[in-house]
Design a protein around this motif. Structure first.
Motif, PDB file in Angstrom:
ATOM      1  N   PHE A  60      33.593  44.898  26.300  1.00  0.00           N
ATOM      2  CA  PHE A  60      34.883  44.798  26.191  1.00  0.00           C
ATOM      3  C   PHE A  60      34.790  43.555  27.661  1.00  0.00           C
ATOM      4  O   PHE A  60      35.558  43.167  27.827  1.00  0.00           O
ATOM      5  CB  PHE A  60      35.311  46.138  27.044  1.00  0.00           C
ATOM      6  CG  PHE A  60      35.126  46.791  26.409  1.00  0.00           C
ATOM      7  CD1 PHE A  60      36.191  47.497  24.990  1.00  0.00           C
ATOM      8  CD2 PHE A  60      34.081  48.128  26.216  1.00  0.00           C
ATOM      9  CE1 PHE A  60      35.960  48.013  24.603  1.00  0.00           C
ATOM     10  CE2 PHE A  60      34.062  48.801  25.252  1.00  0.00           C
ATOM     11  CZ  PHE A  60      35.246  49.013  24.388  1.00  0.00           C
ATOM     12  N   ILE A  61      34.165  43.418  28.038  1.00  0.00           N
ATOM     13  CA  ILE A  61      33.805  42.577  29.501  1.00  0.00           C
ATOM     14  C   ILE A  61      33.574  41.170  29.008  1.00  0.00           C
ATOM     15  O   ILE A  61      34.464  40.501  29.309  1.00  0.00           O
ATOM     16  CB  ILE A  61      32.899  42.887  30.627  1.00  0.00           C
ATOM     17  CG1 ILE A  61      33.245  44.241  31.204  1.00  0.00           C
ATOM     18  CG2 ILE A  61      32.480  41.444  31.552  1.00  0.00           C
ATOM     19  CD1 ILE A  61      31.403  44.133  32.081  1.00  0.00           C
ATOM     20  N   SER A  67      38.779  35.527  26.366  1.00  0.00           N
ATOM     21  CA  SER A  67      40.303  35.852  25.651  1.00  0.00           C
ATOM     22  C   SER A  67      40.795  35.314  27.035  1.00  0.00           C
ATOM     23  O   SER A  67      41.536  34.162  26.558  1.00  0.00           O
ATOM     24  CB  SER A  67      40.320  36.986  25.673  1.00  0.00           C
ATOM     25  OG  SER A  67      40.596  38.519  26.589  1.00  0.00           O
ATOM     26  N   VAL A  68      40.610  35.279  28.196  1.00  0.00           N
ATOM     27  CA  VAL A  68      41.343  34.862  29.911  1.00  0.00           C
ATOM     28  C   VAL A  68      40.826  33.186  28.764  1.00  0.00           C
ATOM     29  O   VAL A  68      41.820  32.661  29.763  1.00  0.00           O
ATOM     30  CB  VAL A  68      41.001  35.195  30.599  1.00  0.00           C
ATOM     31  CG1 VAL A  68      41.412  34.337  32.484  1.00  0.00           C
ATOM     32  CG2 VAL A  68      41.618  37.215  30.456  1.00  0.00           C
ATOM     33  N   ALA A  69      39.789  32.366  29.143  1.00  0.00           N
ATOM     34  CA  ALA A  69      39.239  31.264  29.492  1.00  0.00           C
ATOM     35  C   ALA A  69      39.695  30.981  28.518  1.00  0.00           C
ATOM     36  O   ALA A  69      40.433  29.669  28.175  1.00  0.00           O
ATOM     37  CB  ALA A  69      37.227  31.871  29.141  1.00  0.00           C
ATOM     38  N   TYR A  70      39.596  30.939  26.719  1.00  0.00           N
ATOM     39  CA  TYR A  70      41.425  30.737  25.973  1.00  0.00           C
ATOM     40  C   TYR A  70      42.434  30.032  26.353  1.00  0.00           C
ATOM     41  O   TYR A  70      42.872  29.301  26.320  1.00  0.00           O
ATOM     42  CB  TYR A  70      40.482  31.707  25.033  1.00  0.00           C
ATOM     43  CG  TYR A  70      41.581  30.973  23.651  1.00  0.00           C
ATOM     44  CD1 TYR A  70      40.848  30.200  22.933  1.00  0.00           C
ATOM     45  CD2 TYR A  70      43.170  31.430  23.436  1.00  0.00           C
ATOM     46  CE1 TYR A  70      41.959  29.931  21.914  1.00  0.00           C
ATOM     47  CE2 TYR A  70      43.582  31.283  22.237  1.00  0.00           C
ATOM     48  CZ  TYR A  70      43.310  30.148  21.599  1.00  0.00           C
ATOM     49  OH  TYR A  70      43.959  29.569  20.709  1.00  0.00           O
ATOM     50  N   ALA A 139      42.141  41.155  30.928  1.00  0.00           N
ATOM     51  CA  ALA A 139      40.780  41.337  30.566  1.00  0.00           C
ATOM     52  C   ALA A 139      40.929  42.560  31.637  1.00  0.00           C
ATOM     53  O   ALA A 139      40.021  43.665  31.217  1.00  0.00           O
ATOM     54  CB  ALA A 139      40.452  40.617  31.809  1.00  0.00           C
ATOM     55  N   GLN A 140      41.888  43.010  32.080  1.00  0.00           N
ATOM     56  CA  GLN A 140      42.331  44.925  32.882  1.00  0.00           C
ATOM     57  C   GLN A 140      42.611  45.398  31.342  1.00  0.00           C
ATOM     58  O   GLN A 140      41.943  46.879  31.265  1.00  0.00           O
ATOM     59  CB  GLN A 140      43.468  44.786  33.836  1.00  0.00           C
ATOM     60  CG  GLN A 140      43.529  44.211  34.898  1.00  0.00           C
ATOM     61  CD  GLN A 140      44.548  44.439  36.033  1.00  0.00           C
ATOM     62  OE1 GLN A 140      44.588  45.664  36.051  1.00  0.00           O
ATOM     63  NE2 GLN A 140      44.965  43.012  36.892  1.00  0.00           N
ATOM     64  N   TYR A 277      42.497  50.597  47.072  1.00  0.00           N
ATOM     65  CA  TYR A 277      41.972  49.785  46.316  1.00  0.00           C
ATOM     66  C   TYR A 277      41.738  48.176  46.413  1.00  0.00           C
ATOM     67  O   TYR A 277      41.717  47.897  47.084  1.00  0.00           O
ATOM     68  CB  TYR A 277      43.924  48.817  45.471  1.00  0.00           C
ATOM     69  CG  TYR A 277      43.679  48.698  44.433  1.00  0.00           C
ATOM     70  CD1 TYR A 277      44.101  50.221  43.599  1.00  0.00           C
ATOM     71  CD2 TYR A 277      44.467  47.842  44.068  1.00  0.00           C
ATOM     72  CE1 TYR A 277      44.486  49.608  41.751  1.00  0.00           C
ATOM     73  CE2 TYR A 277      44.420  47.499  42.220  1.00  0.00           C
ATOM     74  CZ  TYR A 277      44.675  48.276  41.532  1.00  0.00           C
ATOM     75  OH  TYR A 277      44.737  48.332  40.162  1.00  0.00           O
ATOM     76  N   LEU A 278      41.136  48.166  45.440  1.00  0.00           N
ATOM     77  CA  LEU A 278      40.104  46.813  45.428  1.00  0.00           C
ATOM     78  C   LEU A 278      40.459  45.386  44.735  1.00  0.00           C
ATOM     79  O   LEU A 278      41.043  44.859  45.341  1.00  0.00           O
ATOM     80  CB  LEU A 278      38.976  47.279  45.060  1.00  0.00           C
ATOM     81  CG  LEU A 278      37.434  47.740  46.324  1.00  0.00           C
ATOM     82  CD1 LEU A 278      36.345  48.552  45.110  1.00  0.00           C
ATOM     83  CD2 LEU A 278      37.175  47.768  46.910  1.00  0.00           C
ATOM     84  N   ASN A 279      40.857  46.180  43.529  1.00  0.00           N
ATOM     85  CA  ASN A 279      41.522  45.070  42.786  1.00  0.00           C
ATOM     86  C   ASN A 279      41.590  46.112  40.807  1.00  0.00           C
ATOM     87  O   ASN A 279      40.684  46.985  41.230  1.00  0.00           O
ATOM     88  CB  ASN A 279      40.912  43.727  42.513  1.00  0.00           C
ATOM     89  CG  ASN A 279      38.987  43.837  41.957  1.00  0.00           C
ATOM     90  OD1 ASN A 279      39.125  44.365  40.650  1.00  0.00           O
ATOM     91  ND2 ASN A 279      37.836  42.952  43.219  1.00  0.00           N
ATOM     92  N   GLY A 280      42.192  44.725  40.271  1.00  0.00           N
ATOM     93  CA  GLY A 280      42.538  46.423  38.797  1.00  0.00           C
ATOM     94  C   GLY A 280      41.380  46.248  38.317  1.00  0.00           C
ATOM     95  O   GLY A 280      41.313  47.094  37.576  1.00  0.00           O
ATOM     96  N   TYR A 281      40.159  45.342  38.636  1.00  0.00           N
ATOM     97  CA  TYR A 281      38.539  46.112  37.236  1.00  0.00           C
ATOM     98  C   TYR A 281      38.065  46.878  38.617  1.00  0.00           C
ATOM     99  O   TYR A 281      37.481  47.477  37.439  1.00  0.00           O
ATOM    100  CB  TYR A 281      38.469  44.095  37.568  1.00  0.00           C
ATOM    101  CG  TYR A 281      39.209  43.013  37.223  1.00  0.00           C
ATOM    102  CD1 TYR A 281      39.849  42.987  35.534  1.00  0.00           C
ATOM    103  CD2 TYR A 281      39.695  42.366  37.736  1.00  0.00           C
ATOM    104  CE1 TYR A 281      40.473  42.012  34.995  1.00  0.00           C
ATOM    105  CE2 TYR A 281      40.610  41.280  37.433  1.00  0.00           C
ATOM    106  CZ  TYR A 281      40.807  41.080  35.961  1.00  0.00           C
ATOM    107  OH  TYR A 281      41.440  40.154  35.308  1.00  0.00           O
TER     108      TYR A 281
END
Length: 349
Positions: A60-61, A67-70, A139-140, A277-281
């Motif tokens: 999934f990572i 997908s984000v890079a694309y 990504a999330q 919270y750290l971040n969404g990931y």
């Protein structure tokens, strides 16, 4: 590292080492060092659990990274501009949808939103984009689905868009009041993301077959490496802390505060979401651990929603552009929306 660097390493001061090294990695090493000092026998199982969880979510990572890079390389972020055309209600709905699914960080749209506000774009549509954008992206979605279930990921996506629409409509309805009048600070703020919007920026059509252009190919490669390193370090620290938490924090303690039905655990989840919270990931493994310990579904969703909007990158993106009263409204709308989403999800989950 070169031989010369190794020779000089003994002369490096601790403060300089802290500034030059990645703090997320240093925090991970520090946590493991503390664990080894107090409970050496637990070090091996915790490390194995952390890397095992990371390996489990690796497919999934990788999907999230590529997908984000694309989407970055194609310039798909330019679709954001289409959210700000047409009637106000349509703009709000489209802005929330784009914010909830587009793969860009909150600070990335600072110059874009700054220009729109300066030109008189409706604050309701901008608020919808701001509320939804830090809560979900491809990504999330992939990482959340792998750890918490894709039903939870879908619910969070719908909640992100709904909070964006609701906050945008309320802002639009109150646009004539003192709170939302004259919202923009004087000076536009530059983006904190370098090369974030690709060669096309926000004002051109995406180039879906990007590989024929050297600049876009370079952006794909750079984004892949950058996001890969980002996700690895944050997910590793999150999985390590998850393993430590599930080993030492009693399940009864978590269940007593954030478990069960009703409004209280959902509200507490939203209140605790911001400072924890750290971040969404990185939040995903932590929430997974809390849910294993007894955290309710509604509290988990409100925790992630409130924390996502109030985390430093998302909050700075808003605070940098608007006056204090609008920023306070942003936080208030996010809190109410997070609690509402948590209550709805708790009722149907």
């Amino acid at each position: 590292m070169s031989d010369a660097s190794q020779t000089r390493s003994s002369a490096i001061k601790p403060a300089a080492l802290w500034r030059g090294a990645d703090k997320a990695i240093l925090v991970t090493l520090a946590a493991l060092a503390v664990l080894a000092f107090f409970d050496l026998n637990a070090l091996g199982p915790v490390i194995a659990s952390g890397f095992g969880s990371l390996a489990h979510t690796a497919p999934f990572i990788l999907f999230a990274i590529f997908s984000v890079a694309y989407l970055k390389a194609t310039g798909a972020e330019g679709l954001v501009a289409k959210a700000f055309t047409g009637p106000p209600v349509r703009m709000i709905v489209f802005a929330a949808i784009i914010g909830g699914v587009a793969p860009f960080c909150s600070c990335e749209v600072i110059p874009f939103v700054s220009a729109l506000l300066a030109l008189g774009a409706p604050l309701g549509a901008v608020m919808a984009l701001w509320l939804a954008s830090p809560l979900m992206d491809p990504a999330q979605f992939a990482i959340t689905g792998s750890a918490l279930g894709f039903d939870f990921a879908i619910a969070k996506t719908i909640a992100a868009i709904s909070v964006g629409i609701g906050g945008g409509l309320i802002t639009q309805l109150l646009s004539g009041t003192a709170v939302f009048s004259d919202p923009l600070k004087i000076a536009p703020v530059k983006s904190c993301c370098s090369k974030s919007s690709g060669p096309s920026g926000f004002d051109q059509k995406p180039q879906w077959k990007f590989w024929g252009e050297a600049e876009r190919t370079a952006i794909f490669r750079e984004t892949t490496l950058t996001n890969g390193a980002f996700l690895f370090k944050w997910l590793l620290i999150a999985y390590i802390f998850e393993a430590i938490m599930t080993r030492y924090v009693p399940a009864e303690f978590v269940a007593g505060f954030l478990g069960g039905e009703g409004v209280q655990p959902v509200i507490l989840g939203a209140i605790l979401g911001g400072p924890a919270y750290l971040n969404g990931y990185a939040a995903v493994p932590l929430v997974a651990g809390l849910m294993d310990q007894g955290m309710s579904q509604g509290a988990a969703l409100s925790f992630m929603m409130a924390g996502g909007v109030s985390c430093i990158p998302a909050a700075i993106a808003v605070y940098a552009l608007v006056k204090h009263k609008v920023f306070a409204a942003y936080l208030g709308l996010a809190f109410v929306g997070s609690v509402s989403a948590g209550l709805v999800w708790q009722a149907i989950a």
